[in-house]
Design an enzyme around this catalytic site. Structure first.
Site, PDB file in Angstrom:
ATOM      1  N   ARG A  25      -9.943 -36.960 -50.331  1.00 45.57           N
ATOM      2  CA  ARG A  25      -9.064 -35.661 -50.215  1.00 45.57           C
ATOM      3  C   ARG A  25      -7.377 -36.582 -49.645  1.00 45.57           C
ATOM      4  O   ARG A  25      -7.846 -37.699 -48.841  1.00 45.57           O
ATOM      5  CB  ARG A  25      -9.691 -34.691 -48.755  1.00 45.57           C
ATOM      6  N   ALA A  37      -1.306 -39.509 -41.884  1.00 39.52           N
ATOM      7  CA  ALA A  37      -3.081 -38.859 -42.061  1.00 39.52           C
ATOM      8  C   ALA A  37      -3.878 -40.236 -43.070  1.00 39.52           C
ATOM      9  O   ALA A  37      -5.110 -40.229 -42.598  1.00 39.52           O
ATOM     10  CB  ALA A  37      -3.333 -37.722 -42.022  1.00 39.52           C
ATOM     11  N   TYR A  38      -3.296 -40.035 -44.342  1.00 38.88           N
ATOM     12  CA  TYR A  38      -3.922 -40.583 -45.348  1.00 38.88           C
ATOM     13  C   TYR A  38      -4.311 -41.659 -45.006  1.00 38.88           C
ATOM     14  O   TYR A  38      -5.956 -42.238 -44.984  1.00 38.88           O
ATOM     15  CB  TYR A  38      -3.991 -40.128 -46.600  1.00 38.88           C
ATOM     16  N   VAL A  39      -3.489 -42.754 -44.517  1.00 42.39           N
ATOM     17  CA  VAL A  39      -3.708 -44.246 -44.301  1.00 42.39           C
ATOM     18  C   VAL A  39      -4.458 -44.478 -43.413  1.00 42.39           C
ATOM     19  O   VAL A  39      -4.794 -45.806 -43.477  1.00 42.39           O
ATOM     20  CB  VAL A  39      -2.224 -44.427 -44.140  1.00 42.39           C
ATOM     21  N   LYS A  93      -7.684 -44.103 -44.325  1.00 41.54           N
ATOM     22  CA  LYS A  93      -8.192 -45.513 -45.679  1.00 41.54           C
ATOM     23  C   LYS A  93      -8.655 -46.965 -44.703  1.00 41.54           C
ATOM     24  O   LYS A  93      -8.571 -47.804 -45.088  1.00 41.54           O
ATOM     25  CB  LYS A  93      -7.359 -45.190 -46.816  1.00 41.54           C
TER      26      LYS A  93
END
Length: 253
Positions: free
Chosen positions: A101, A160-162, A165
């Site tokens: 996502r 948030a994405y980093v 990941k």
């Protein structure tokens, strides 16, 4: 003396499980690995029609593929996904975890419910898939996780994405070491800006053009660019590459 380790495949029976295989990079990975002779289990979360399209394209080209629905964050569903791979094709030799996502927001404005949903797929899902890969992959097999080059570029709004990941990258490196002696590789591919629906959604033409010009190669990546990297890492030719994060981004710093 008996063991519980999966038996090695023959040359004609290599099998790949690709999560998030119905669209974007996942679909390109499925089609590339099928062209390389692997039987493909195309995992999808919700879009059954897109998964069927991917499977139909592979089978029409002479490959072998089946669609299997599973939420990657549901460990029971992921176990069933791998069960289907073993039942249909005899085992698992490559696992590519493309499911993910993306949500963009400044840290100060981030809805923590969005953060939870992002982590559920990108972190918990990565763990659930990694667990089954570690248990099921046959000798000579490969696991490829997915990160993002934004771990290095640190673009605003990707906090948030980093965060998720970055966790994936660390877990994949640890898993590579935990599988010592199994003849299984574990690597992470970290794409740069790539022309998928997930990437393009919500961006203006000006933003897309600016990102396309950022790498020295001055273009966006394509799903096929990333699929070729995955194909190398899951091939016998790429088997000496292990425990690495590969930034596939056209030279983006």
């Amino acid at each position: 003396m008996t063991t519980n380790q999966p038996t090695p495949p023959t040359a004609a029976t290599r099998v790949a499980v690709v999560t998030g295989g119905s669209r974007g990079i996942g679909r390109a990975v499925c089609r590339k690995l099928a062209r390389d002779g692997l039987a493909i289990v195309v995992n999808y979360a919700h879009d059954a029609a897109a998964a069927e399209e991917t499977v139909a394209a592979i089978n029409a080209a002479g490959g072998r593929a089946i669609p299997v629905q599973a939420d990657v964050a549901d460990e029971k569903a992921v176990a069933t996904l791998f069960d289907r791979a073993e039942q249909e094709f005899g085992g698992v030799d490559a696992v590519v975890n493309c499911a993910g996502r993306l949500a963009l927001s400044p840290v100060a404005d981030l809805d923590l419910a969005v953060l939870d949903a992002l982590y559920r797929t990108n972190v918990r899902g990565a763990f659930a898939v990694a667990q089954q890969a570690a248990r099921r992959l046959r000798p000579g097999g490969s696991f490829v996780g997915f990160s993002t080059s934004v771990v290095g570029t640190q673009f605003p709004a990707y906090g948030a994405y980093v965060a998720g990941k970055s966790a994936v990258e660390s877990v994949m490196l640890i898993l590579a070491r935990e599988l010592r002696g199994r003849d299984i590789t574990v690597n992470t591919v970290a794409p740069g800006p790539t022309a998928t629906d997930l990437f393009l959604e919500g961006k203006t033409p000006e933003q897309i053009d600016r990102l396309a010009k950022a790498p020295p190669l001055e273009r966006l990546g394509t799903p096929e660019d990333i699929a070729h990297v995955v194909a190398f890492l899951t091939s016998p030719e790429g088997h000496w590459v292990n425990g690495q994060v590969l930034r596939a981004n056209g030279g983006l710093v």
